[in-house]
Design an enzyme around this catalytic site. Sequence first.
Site, PDB file in Angstrom:
ATOM      1  N   HIS A   1     -16.507  28.246  -4.196  1.00  0.00           N
ATOM      2  CA  HIS A   1     -15.551  28.036  -4.567  1.00  0.00           C
ATOM      3  C   HIS A   1     -15.545  26.866  -5.897  1.00  0.00           C
ATOM      4  CE1 HIS A   1     -16.736  24.619  -2.239  1.00  0.00           C
ATOM      5  NE2 HIS A   1     -15.657  23.808  -2.724  1.00  0.00           N
TER       6      HIS A   1
ATOM      7  N   ASP B   1     -13.368  23.319  -7.239  1.00  0.00           N
ATOM      8  CA  ASP B   1     -12.559  22.350  -6.567  1.00  0.00           C
ATOM      9  C   ASP B   1     -11.241  22.562  -6.844  1.00  0.00           C
ATOM     10  OD1 ASP B   1     -14.858  21.385  -4.959  1.00  0.00           O
ATOM     11  OD2 ASP B   1     -15.181  19.926  -6.222  1.00  0.00           O
TER      12      ASP B   1
ATOM     13  N   HIS C   1     -19.596  26.542  -6.459  1.00  0.00           N
ATOM     14  CA  HIS C   1     -20.389  25.905  -5.464  1.00  0.00           C
ATOM     15  C   HIS C   1     -20.149  26.214  -4.354  1.00  0.00           C
ATOM     16  CE1 HIS C   1     -17.137  23.010  -5.808  1.00  0.00           C
ATOM     17  NE2 HIS C   1     -17.649  22.374  -4.709  1.00  0.00           N
TER      18      HIS C   1
ATOM     19  N   ARG D   1     -16.555  12.017  -2.463  1.00  0.00           N
ATOM     20  CA  ARG D   1     -16.402  12.760  -3.507  1.00  0.00           C
ATOM     21  C   ARG D   1     -15.267  12.220  -4.383  1.00  0.00           C
ATOM     22  NH1 ARG D   1     -14.626  18.642  -3.297  1.00  0.00           N
ATOM     23  NH2 ARG D   1     -12.718  17.947  -3.668  1.00  0.00           N
TER      24      ARG D   1
END
Length: 362
Positions: free
Chosen positions: A147, A149, A296, A311
């Site tokens: 995907h 983000d 990723h 994150r």
Amino acid sequence: MSPTPAPAVAANIVLPVNEDGSLIDRNTVATRVAGKGADPEKKALFASVTKRIDYSPKIGTELHGIRLSQLTEQQSEELAALIAERGVVFFRDQDDLDYKEHIKLGRRWGPLHLHPLVPQVKENPEVIVLDSRLSPPSRFNTNDSWHSDVSFDTYPASYSILKFEQIPESGGDTIWSNGYELYDNLSQPIKDLLEGLTATHSSDIFKVQVANHGLKAFGKLNDSVHPVIRTNPVTGWKSVYTNPVFTREINEVTPQESKWILDYINNLVAIKLQYQVRFQWQPNSVAIWDNRSTFHTGVPDFRPYHRRGVRVTVSGEKPYYDPNSGTQAKAWEATANAIVAKQEAAEKARQEAEATASAKTA
């Protein structure tokens, strides 16, 4: 490795609502493009670098000697440009990048995204928690699907900054794939087709979590339409911008054709090893990547061990496609020619040295 307690995450948050009771979208668009116009040689950044490791020719670089909490403004701009060019940049031993510094670094590049569902650090809602022990179990705890983000947002992520604080004794790597190279290696007829298409990106997987587990959303769960081929505003290069997790359909074609196109692209992302770079985490390692031109996935091979990361995600601009955009392949030509020239010069020097040595012994 001794276990650590599961983190405290946001709970019982007062949800932001409009007058009609609907959730407010708390995320904003970037007002500038971080890294655009930075020194192409990145002299300020590389002055502090003690070692550079390029994981592959076109994607993935590890920098040593850099403390992310101590970057100057010029260095941070040059780093943003480097990440856009290399897709993802890695750092080790960033133990002083606490939540405050983590947030500070992200804000240098734009407004920070507030995730509508993934658990957040209670005192710092800009910091989301990726912990394999959180309940209910889900893919956003293990991150095991390709995907980009939050591509379902109107102004999806530009940069993501991920730090792992607890890692498994083995397993748990993350892999990135190069959207620039994926585009560059398509045949011209397929490029022509994709460049005229848009896709709907949906937060359906999070809506399922809300429905099945009674979770509360912290903000809007959006659907957005973006171009299938996207221009990265920093590099000016074209990249494929769909992904298996959030891209629901291609809009201008039939459902059967949409499925064929997305399956074809998703398969290339997953199987083309030459597009990929794999990172093995250590405690306090940090990866920063450009969601506009990479995909990723985590590798879900670490159970029964746990891993915990945090994150910060930077909101970007509305995705766009400029038909006059360049490509990584074209930009790479000069670098490739320089590499070939260097290798040829080294080979010539080796042959001359051998000939000189042979003459002396004759």
